[in-house]
Motif scaffolding. Sequence first.
Motif, mmCIF file in Angstrom:
data_model
loop_
_atom_site.group_PDB
_atom_site.id
_atom_site.type_symbol
_atom_site.label_atom_id
_atom_site.label_comp_id
_atom_site.label_asym_id
_atom_site.label_seq_id
_atom_site.Cartn_x
_atom_site.Cartn_y
_atom_site.Cartn_z
ATOM 1 N N GLY A 257 0.810 -1.212 0.000
ATOM 2 C CA GLY A 257 0.000 0.000 0.000
ATOM 3 C C GLY A 257 0.844 1.263 0.000
ATOM 4 O O GLY A 257 0.525 2.234 -0.695
ATOM 5 N N ILE A 258 1.936 1.262 0.766
ATOM 6 C CA ILE A 258 2.816 2.438 0.806
ATOM 7 C C ILE A 258 3.440 2.683 -0.563
ATOM 8 O O ILE A 258 3.592 3.832 -0.995
ATOM 9 C CB ILE A 258 3.905 2.263 1.890
ATOM 10 C CG1 ILE A 258 3.265 2.269 3.279
ATOM 11 C CG2 ILE A 258 4.945 3.375 1.791
ATOM 12 C CD1 ILE A 258 4.231 1.994 4.406
ATOM 13 N N VAL A 259 3.810 1.609 -1.260
ATOM 14 C CA VAL A 259 4.338 1.763 -2.626
ATOM 15 C C VAL A 259 3.306 2.449 -3.516
ATOM 16 O O VAL A 259 3.619 3.404 -4.243
ATOM 17 C CB VAL A 259 4.728 0.390 -3.222
ATOM 18 C CG1 VAL A 259 5.105 0.545 -4.692
ATOM 19 C CG2 VAL A 259 5.889 -0.219 -2.452
ATOM 20 N N ILE A 260 2.044 1.981 -3.448
ATOM 21 C CA ILE A 260 0.978 2.577 -4.262
ATOM 22 C C ILE A 260 0.769 4.037 -3.883
ATOM 23 O O ILE A 260 0.683 4.931 -4.741
ATOM 24 C CB ILE A 260 -0.326 1.782 -4.095
ATOM 25 C CG1 ILE A 260 -0.157 0.346 -4.609
ATOM 26 C CG2 ILE A 260 -1.482 2.475 -4.838
ATOM 27 C CD1 ILE A 260 -1.328 -0.567 -4.298
ATOM 28 N N GLY A 261 0.701 4.304 -2.568
ATOM 29 C CA GLY A 261 0.514 5.671 -2.100
ATOM 30 C C GLY A 261 1.653 6.586 -2.506
ATOM 31 O O GLY A 261 1.441 7.755 -2.854
ATOM 32 N N SER A 262 2.876 6.054 -2.484
ATOM 33 C CA SER A 262 4.048 6.840 -2.877
ATOM 34 C C SER A 262 3.960 7.249 -4.343
ATOM 35 O O SER A 262 4.322 8.370 -4.715
ATOM 36 C CB SER A 262 5.320 6.025 -2.635
ATOM 37 O OG SER A 262 5.480 5.725 -1.264
ATOM 38 N N LEU A 263 3.487 6.325 -5.172
ATOM 39 C CA LEU A 263 3.370 6.615 -6.600
ATOM 40 C C LEU A 263 2.200 7.568 -6.886
ATOM 41 O O LEU A 263 2.245 8.339 -7.842
ATOM 42 C CB LEU A 263 3.204 5.312 -7.386
ATOM 43 C CG LEU A 263 4.399 4.338 -7.302
ATOM 44 C CD1 LEU A 263 4.077 3.038 -8.026
ATOM 45 C CD2 LEU A 263 5.658 4.985 -7.886
ATOM 46 N N LEU A 264 1.160 7.519 -6.063
ATOM 47 C CA LEU A 264 0.010 8.412 -6.236
ATOM 48 C C LEU A 264 0.267 9.814 -5.695
ATOM 49 O O LEU A 264 -0.469 10.757 -6.024
ATOM 50 C CB LEU A 264 -1.217 7.825 -5.527
ATOM 51 C CG LEU A 264 -1.821 6.542 -6.110
ATOM 52 C CD1 LEU A 264 -2.934 6.036 -5.207
ATOM 53 C CD2 LEU A 264 -2.350 6.793 -7.518
ATOM 54 N N ALA A 265 1.312 9.945 -4.876
ATOM 55 C CA ALA A 265 1.565 11.225 -4.205
ATOM 56 C C ALA A 265 1.774 12.364 -5.184
ATOM 57 O O ALA A 265 1.376 13.507 -4.933
ATOM 58 C CB ALA A 265 2.791 11.090 -3.285
ATOM 59 N N LYS A 266 2.399 12.072 -6.322
ATOM 60 C CA LYS A 266 2.652 13.110 -7.327
ATOM 61 C C LYS A 266 1.352 13.747 -7.807
ATOM 62 O O LYS A 266 1.298 14.955 -8.084
ATOM 63 C CB LYS A 266 3.412 12.507 -8.510
ATOM 64 C CG LYS A 266 3.728 13.492 -9.620
ATOM 65 C CD LYS A 266 4.449 12.811 -10.772
ATOM 66 C CE LYS A 266 4.715 13.786 -11.917
ATOM 67 N NZ LYS A 266 5.413 13.123 -13.059
#
Length: 396
Positions: A257-266
């Motif tokens: 989930g953190i990986v997904i959230g990190s990529l969505l942060a932009k």
Amino acid sequence: MLIQKPINSLNITQFLSAFADSVIIIIIAFMLKESLGTNDDHNPYIFLVETFFLFSYVLFAPFVGTFADRNAKSKVLFTGNTVKVIGILLLILGFNSALSYGVIGLGAAIYGPAKYGILKELTKGNKELLDANGKLEGFTILAIILGTVVGGILSSYSGFGKFFCLGIYILSVLLALKIPAKEGNKQLNYQKEALQFFQDVKFAFQNPRLSFTLVGGGAFWMISVVIKNALFLWIPLHLGIKSGFPLSLIIGMTAIGIVIGSLLAKKYTSIEKFYRANIYGFVVAGLAIIFPLIYGHHVVAQIFVCILLLGLGIFAGLFIIPLNATLQEEGSGTLGVGKTIAVQNFVNNTMMLFGTYTVYLLNTRYGFSVTTSLVTFGFIYFLLIILLSYQSKKFK
């Protein structure tokens, strides 16, 4: 090729280094379980090994930031990974596991300020910096996920596993040489700057933007380490899963989930409105309090927990990425990126030690259940997010 760009070389170097860190702690844990004849994942000696790694960050924080700012950050990355090579060699040669992992922790402490500090040199503009932070964080979490799985596989072949990690660290050292070397500030004095470190900590907490990011980041890493450690006990008790792969898969849902959230942060966050991160923080707090209350040795409960942990990770990624990027931007114009990240590492690892020790004491000395400990820290995290909400009024 992928590694032709400096930013890609950095991402791959970070991935390999974090991957080996994750593999070796799993191998060490299984080695100690076999030597001590216990199936307790939280026996005192394994706990000691884990905390040696964190203490390295805390103890050497006054020096590593200056080292990162005084030298070319690519050379600092090279040095940090070289120290990790020494640590794994000590383990191979039969030295004390806690000492060996502590040396690896020292390498990570040296490496930390440079891996984030160099992003400012390799990117142009806030949007690109935010994107680079998200990718670097994504590579790190992915490395931890895969490292946990591979570490479990190699735990039955600890001798080969240690040499495997040695090879990974050496490859990471070599890749660091492909990153451009921009000279640092040679006028910085180690003794003077080390004495100045706690003044830097004081300054950082007096700076509204830095204070916000440090409190938020410390809270994030505190709850992260508490959940990671507690899940090893909580899942068998509440979901009835005791075998390796399903257990590690559920634990890994947060990291995924953190990986997904990190990529969505932009797309969903920005440095300019970093103070809105507290909104995602409240969601993380709610999920951290709710998921420990789930109980059931059946597939519905297991799937529900996986969804909650995945969601927790996604919102945690959206929470932490803008804070990291803001800290780097603000730090570059005040303390210097290396020193700022050294302060960040000091705060984060102090909070992680607080979380780890407190949960350990609550369970072993005061008889708190794992569920009670998780819910307690969910509320502590919630209170810290309320503090952030109060601080955020300064930026609106």
